[in-house]
Scaffold this motif. Structure first.
Motif, mmCIF file in Angstrom:
data_model
loop_
_atom_site.group_PDB
_atom_site.id
_atom_site.type_symbol
_atom_site.label_atom_id
_atom_site.label_comp_id
_atom_site.label_asym_id
_atom_site.label_seq_id
_atom_site.Cartn_x
_atom_site.Cartn_y
_atom_site.Cartn_z
ATOM 1 N N LEU A 179 35.086 53.338 70.390
ATOM 2 C CA LEU A 179 36.545 53.305 70.329
ATOM 3 C C LEU A 179 37.036 53.882 69.009
ATOM 4 C CD1 LEU A 179 36.931 49.670 71.632
ATOM 5 C CD2 LEU A 179 37.245 51.764 72.940
ATOM 6 N N THR A 180 38.160 54.574 69.080
ATOM 7 C CA THR A 180 38.780 55.144 67.891
ATOM 8 C C THR A 180 39.784 54.149 67.339
ATOM 9 O OG1 THR A 180 38.562 57.350 68.825
ATOM 10 C CG2 THR A 180 40.103 57.087 67.005
ATOM 11 N N PRO A 181 39.656 53.757 66.077
ATOM 12 C CA PRO A 181 40.623 52.812 65.509
ATOM 13 C C PRO A 181 41.989 53.468 65.357
ATOM 14 C CG PRO A 181 39.104 53.567 63.824
ATOM 15 C CD PRO A 181 38.624 54.132 65.120
ATOM 16 N N ILE A 182 43.029 52.697 65.625
ATOM 17 C CA ILE A 182 44.401 53.187 65.485
ATOM 18 C C ILE A 182 45.025 52.449 64.313
ATOM 19 C CG2 ILE A 182 46.645 53.393 66.585
ATOM 20 C CD1 ILE A 182 45.187 53.366 69.259
ATOM 21 N N PRO A 183 45.519 53.179 63.313
ATOM 22 C CA PRO A 183 46.122 52.506 62.158
ATOM 23 C C PRO A 183 47.395 51.751 62.558
ATOM 24 C CG PRO A 183 46.191 54.900 61.899
ATOM 25 C CD PRO A 183 45.509 54.619 63.172
ATOM 26 N N ILE A 184 47.616 50.607 61.948
ATOM 27 C CA ILE A 184 48.768 49.760 62.274
ATOM 28 C C ILE A 184 50.078 50.466 61.943
ATOM 29 C CG2 ILE A 184 48.812 48.580 60.056
ATOM 30 C CD1 ILE A 184 49.293 46.679 63.240
ATOM 31 N N GLU A 185 50.049 51.404 60.992
ATOM 32 C CA GLU A 185 51.275 52.109 60.617
ATOM 33 C C GLU A 185 51.843 52.901 61.786
ATOM 34 O OE1 GLU A 185 48.315 53.289 58.672
ATOM 35 O OE2 GLU A 185 48.500 51.295 57.851
ATOM 36 N N THR B 283 53.989 50.118 63.498
ATOM 37 C CA THR B 283 55.029 49.453 62.723
ATOM 38 C C THR B 283 55.915 50.425 61.967
ATOM 39 O OG1 THR B 283 53.591 49.235 60.797
ATOM 40 C CG2 THR B 283 53.568 47.426 62.403
ATOM 41 N N ARG B 284 55.482 51.663 61.816
ATOM 42 C CA ARG B 284 56.209 52.671 61.028
ATOM 43 C C ARG B 284 56.410 52.239 59.588
ATOM 44 N NH1 ARG B 284 55.547 57.295 63.431
ATOM 45 N NH2 ARG B 284 56.411 57.396 65.492
#
Length: 83
Positions: A52-58, A61-62
């Motif tokens: 799985l490719t990690p997705i940054p929380i930014e 949340t922007r």
């Protein structure tokens, strides 16, 4: 007696070959995919056995991470509507 020794040697050789093939198969099925996934910086899910490719929380949340700025965000308030 000599025939028994030859038979024992062949049995030991066959057992060694089967165990070696089993070790290589285990590495190919379980270990190498995990290493390949983690070498690319991704996360390995052991339950589903998928990379799985990690997705940054930014992205959701922007908001910028502490010490980092998102492109186009200078910290200023947005202009009022209608201008």
């Amino acid at each position: 007696m000599e025939r028994w020794i030859t038979s024992a040697k062949l049995t030991a050789l066959a057992l060694f070959l089967v165990m070696s093939a089993g070790a290589v198969a285990y590495e190919a099925i379980y270990v190498w995919p995990i290493q390949r996934c983690e070498d690319h910086g991704n996360w390995w899910d052991p339950r589903d056995r998928v990379c799985l490719t990690p997705i940054p929380i930014e992205r959701f949340t922007r908001r910028a991470m502490a010490g980092f700025k998102l492109p186009g965000s200078d910290g200023a308030a947005p202009p009022p509507a209608g201008q």
